[in-house]
Design a protein around this motif. Structure first.
Motif, PDB file in Angstrom:
ATOM      1  N   GLY A   7      -8.888   7.438  -2.283  1.00 58.68           N
ATOM      2  CA  GLY A   7      -7.842   7.028  -1.354  1.00 58.68           C
ATOM      3  C   GLY A   7      -8.237   5.736  -0.639  1.00 58.68           C
ATOM      4  O   GLY A   7      -9.007   4.950  -1.179  1.00 58.68           O
ATOM      5  N   LEU A  48       3.089   4.602   8.756  1.00 53.08           N
ATOM      6  CA  LEU A  48       3.534   5.016   7.430  1.00 53.08           C
ATOM      7  C   LEU A  48       5.048   5.190   7.475  1.00 53.08           C
ATOM      8  O   LEU A  48       5.571   5.874   8.359  1.00 53.08           O
ATOM      9  N   ARG A  93       4.996   4.101   2.522  1.00 47.63           N
ATOM     10  CA  ARG A  93       4.477   2.728   2.530  1.00 47.63           C
ATOM     11  C   ARG A  93       3.630   2.537   3.785  1.00 47.63           C
ATOM     12  O   ARG A  93       4.043   2.893   4.882  1.00 47.63           O
ATOM     13  N   ILE A  94       2.452   1.962   3.609  1.00 52.43           N
ATOM     14  CA  ILE A  94       1.539   1.742   4.716  1.00 52.43           C
ATOM     15  C   ILE A  94       1.714   0.328   5.248  1.00 52.43           C
ATOM     16  O   ILE A  94       1.646  -0.653   4.496  1.00 52.43           O
ATOM     17  N   LEU A  99      -3.050  12.446   4.897  1.00 53.99           N
ATOM     18  CA  LEU A  99      -3.073  11.670   3.670  1.00 53.99           C
ATOM     19  C   LEU A  99      -3.700  12.487   2.550  1.00 53.99           C
ATOM     20  O   LEU A  99      -4.731  13.145   2.744  1.00 53.99           O
ATOM     21  N   ALA A 147       0.942   5.496  -0.128  1.00 59.28           N
ATOM     22  CA  ALA A 147       0.151   6.704   0.092  1.00 59.28           C
ATOM     23  C   ALA A 147       0.948   7.941  -0.290  1.00 59.28           C
ATOM     24  O   ALA A 147       2.178   7.941  -0.273  1.00 59.28           O
ATOM     25  N   ARG A 148       0.237   9.015  -0.627  1.00 61.25           N
ATOM     26  CA  ARG A 148       0.820  10.353  -0.693  1.00 61.25           C
ATOM     27  C   ARG A 148       0.425  11.058   0.591  1.00 61.25           C
ATOM     28  O   ARG A 148      -0.714  10.956   1.055  1.00 61.25           O
ATOM     29  N   TYR A 149       1.356  11.802   1.165  1.00 60.47           N
ATOM     30  CA  TYR A 149       1.082  12.415   2.456  1.00 60.47           C
ATOM     31  C   TYR A 149       1.941  13.657   2.635  1.00 60.47           C
ATOM     32  O   TYR A 149       2.888  13.907   1.885  1.00 60.47           O
ATOM     33  N   LYS A 184       0.857  -1.183   0.000  1.00 61.93           N
ATOM     34  CA  LYS A 184       0.000   0.000   0.000  1.00 61.93           C
ATOM     35  C   LYS A 184       0.896   1.238   0.000  1.00 61.93           C
ATOM     36  O   LYS A 184       1.781   1.364   0.857  1.00 61.93           O
ATOM     37  N   LEU A 221       5.829  10.341  -0.574  1.00 62.10           N
ATOM     38  CA  LEU A 221       5.230   9.016  -0.671  1.00 62.10           C
ATOM     39  C   LEU A 221       5.623   8.180   0.538  1.00 62.10           C
ATOM     40  O   LEU A 221       6.736   8.296   1.058  1.00 62.10           O
ATOM     41  N   TRP A 269      -5.189   5.194   0.004  1.00 55.58           N
ATOM     42  CA  TRP A 269      -3.881   4.914  -0.591  1.00 55.58           C
ATOM     43  C   TRP A 269      -4.103   4.009  -1.790  1.00 55.58           C
ATOM     44  O   TRP A 269      -5.237   3.585  -2.071  1.00 55.58           O
ATOM     45  N   PRO A 326      -4.024   9.659  -3.535  1.00 53.93           N
ATOM     46  CA  PRO A 326      -2.868   8.867  -3.973  1.00 53.93           C
ATOM     47  C   PRO A 326      -2.353   9.264  -5.350  1.00 53.93           C
ATOM     48  O   PRO A 326      -1.144   9.339  -5.577  1.00 53.93           O
TER      49      PRO A 326
END
Length: 290
Positions: free
Chosen positions: A187, A23, A17-18, A65, A4-6, A2, A15, A189, A68
């Motif tokens: 989203g 994160l 990884r979840i 968040l 995500a953009r955050y 997964k 970016l 993500w 994505p």
């Protein structure tokens, strides 16, 4: 996996990884950077390094968040692609299409998974539609149905927010009623395709203020996501990051006139993909889409 953009506080978009409720930043991994759309064609090659990344780690409550994919070339939606929804639409005076019915959502409508949805002053017919969002991973044209899954990068939760009077009455196409600013929350993500055994066997649930309005499995699609990709790519080249909203099940507000009001909280959740939650805000509210 997964991704995500955050951002943190007033920082720039990055970016991550979840992993559960954590994160881990991956933007400093060589070849990754800060654009998810840009890395999709080479994501398979980057995956080992992304999974091994040990950058700054945050609790999800410490970050904001974002959408994505914030910059797709295309955001396309298919109308009346669930059997029960097609019937409720017919009962509301919308004829059932005899082939795939596609429309554009202008990409300027996209906002993050927890951003506000603006209720425009010019309408009292603001509606919700939970949808499985499919994100294309590679440039593709004339894709056979049997090969369509190979061009999918992953999936996300989408709410195809619609302004019904502009959708069905004020414009001869769906585009205007589907494209108001903030009416494309996605989203939370991107969940990569390899994590989902069967995208046509996922449960979708949408609630408004905690009340279940839509609850349906994705196996009720009239046209599968693979048939959708094959159909579209006869016409146009799909590009990495393009988003396909693959249809909504029964339970929308239009048949009963039970539309969204300022202050309503809309939560859309799909098994394995997470949930997005958006509050309806008045036009002119500050911080919308931030």
């Amino acid at each position: 996996m997964k991704i995500a953009r955050y951002h943190v506080a007033e920082g720039d978009s990055r970016l991550g990884r979840i992993d559960g409720d954590r994160l881990t930043d991956i933007s400093d991994v060589p070849g990754v950077g800060t654009s998810l759309r840009a890395i999709l064609p080479g994501l398979a090659g980057l995956t080992p390094a992304i999974l091994a990344a040990s950058g700054q780690s945050y609790d999800l409550g410490e970050v904001v968040l974002e959408a994505p994919i914030d910059d797709p070339q295309k955001y396309l939606g298919i109308g009346m692609n669930y059997r029960e929804h097609a019937e409720e639409a017919r009962a509301a005076g919308i004829p059932t299409p005899t082939s795939q019915l596609w429309f554009n959502k202008q990409v300027s409508c996209i906002v993050g998974p927890y951003d506000g949805i603006v209720k425009p002053d010019i309408s009292d017919a603001l509606d919700y539609e939970i949808e499985l969002g499919v994100v294309i991973g590679q440039k593709c044209k004339n894709v056979p149905v049997e090969n369509a899954r190979q061009v999918i990068a992953g999936y996300l939760v989408a709410n195809d927010v619609s302004v019904r009077d502009w959708l069905q009455k004020r414009s001869p196409t769906f585009t205007l009623g589907k494209s108001f600013d903030t009416h494309g929350p996605i989203g939370p993500w991107l969940t990569t395709d390899d994590e989902i055994v069967d995208p046509l066997a996922l449960q979708m649930t949408l609630t408004v203020n905690g009340e279940v309005r839509q609850q349906w499995p994705t196996d009720d699609m009239i046209y599968t996501i693979y048939e959708q990709i094959a159909y579209l790519t006869q016409v146009m080249t799909l590009m990495p990051g393009d988003i396909l909203a693959t249809g909504t099940p029964a339970g929308i507000g239009a048949p009963t006139g039970d539309f969204l009001k300022v202050g309503d909280v809309v939560r859309a959740e799909i098994d394995g993909l997470g949930a997005i939650e958006n509050r309806v805000v008045a036009e002119g509210s500050t911080g919308v889409g931030a």
